[in-house]
Scaffold this active site. Structure first.
Site, PDB file in Angstrom:
ATOM      1  N   VAL A  42       0.831  -1.205   0.000  1.00 42.63           N
ATOM      2  CA  VAL A  42       0.000   0.000   0.000  1.00 42.63           C
ATOM      3  C   VAL A  42       0.867   1.257   0.000  1.00 42.63           C
ATOM      4  CG1 VAL A  42      -0.336   0.238   2.523  1.00 42.63           C
ATOM      5  CG2 VAL A  42      -2.153   0.932   0.953  1.00 42.63           C
TER       6      VAL A  42
ATOM      7  N   ALA B  86      -3.478   8.634  -2.468  1.00 39.71           N
ATOM      8  CA  ALA B  86      -3.692   7.677  -1.379  1.00 39.71           C
ATOM      9  C   ALA B  86      -4.077   6.329  -1.954  1.00 39.71           C
ATOM     10  CB  ALA B  86      -4.780   8.181  -0.426  1.00 39.71           C
ATOM     11  N   ASP B  87      -3.810   5.304  -1.173  1.00 44.62           N
ATOM     12  CA  ASP B  87      -4.216   3.958  -1.562  1.00 44.62           C
ATOM     13  C   ASP B  87      -4.667   3.216  -0.313  1.00 44.62           C
ATOM     14  OD1 ASP B  87      -4.256   2.088  -3.953  1.00 44.62           O
ATOM     15  OD2 ASP B  87      -3.257   0.848  -2.461  1.00 44.62           O
ATOM     16  N   THR B  88      -5.757   2.483  -0.435  1.00 40.29           N
ATOM     17  CA  THR B  88      -6.318   1.744   0.697  1.00 40.29           C
ATOM     18  C   THR B  88      -6.404   0.267   0.355  1.00 40.29           C
ATOM     19  OG1 THR B  88      -7.643   3.646   1.404  1.00 40.29           O
ATOM     20  CG2 THR B  88      -8.331   1.483   2.210  1.00 40.29           C
TER      21      THR B  88
ATOM     22  N   SER C 219      -2.451   4.333   2.915  1.00 46.13           N
ATOM     23  CA  SER C 219      -1.204   5.079   2.794  1.00 46.13           C
ATOM     24  C   SER C 219      -1.482   6.374   2.053  1.00 46.13           C
ATOM     25  CB  SER C 219      -0.156   4.254   2.051  1.00 46.13           C
ATOM     26  OG  SER C 219       1.110   4.859   2.137  1.00 46.13           O
TER      27      SER C 219
END
Length: 206
Positions: free
Chosen positions: A57, A85-87, A122
């Protein structure tokens, strides 16, 4: 002296991230990265062989921010911080991405039923003088879900654009027995950590 920016670029299609930024008074301009098409995505979200969820992430968020910053420079537009962002959702070390169909969505909810999983988001920020990312981890426990509950939820549109096949801000809030961590992080943008990064990038926040 670092220039104090009042606006950022948001490289995300997520309406939830837009809402959360507005909640803390951050003005933004959208910068869309390609996620599909004949040439494929601008940044691949494929998991590398043997890659752990935390590393995955963080890498994807940072790669998105680096790519977006490169786009900004090539377009010769006004330079301001870019946020990506990354989830991802993980249970037993397995990364649960976005379900491609109802079968995958049902299978994911069966895995999460009655158990605690982790939501990792992140956030990466890139500006002229700063580049960094922070990953926030929350523990989420679901109550035991019946087959009828799972099928009814998967018959809605909610599961199919969300990591882990659910959105805590929607109907799936009914499934959540307990959370430990950041509610906004589970939605897709942990606001405490986001504010930290934006301040470091020169954005003036309360």
């Amino acid at each position: 002296m670092k220039l104090v920016e009042k606006k950022i670029y948001l490289a995300s299609k997520s309406p939830r991230r837009r809402e959360l930024l507005r909640q803390i008074g951050v003005d933004f301009e959208l910068l869309m990265l390609r996620s599909d098409g004949p040439r494929g995505p601008d940044v691949s979200e494929e998991v590398l062989p043997g890659e752990e969820p935390m590393a995955y992430v963080g890498r994807v968020a940072q790669e998105k921010a680096d790519f977006a910053w490169d786009v900004i420079q090539k377009r010769r537009v006004f330079l301001r911080p870019v946020l990506c962002a990354d989830t991802t959702v993980t249970i037993d070390g397995e990364i649960l991405g976005k379900p491609a169909n109802v079968t995958e969505a049902v299978a994911m909810l069966h895995k999460l039923s009655g158990r605690t999983h982790q939501v990792l988001t992140s956030v990466a920020v890139h500006s002229q003088d700063f580049s960094g990312h922070i990953t926030q981890v929350s523990n989420v426990r679901f109550g035991k879900l019946s087959e009828a509950e799972i099928k009814a939820y998967c018959a809605t549109t909610e599961p199919y654009d969300k990591a882990g096949g659910y959105g805590i801000q929607g109907l799936a809030a009914l499934f959540v027995e307990h959370i430990e961590g950041s509610h906004s992080g589970i939605m897709g943008l942990p606001l405490f950590e986001t504010a930290q990064l934006l301040r470091q990038a020169g954005l003036k926040l309360p």
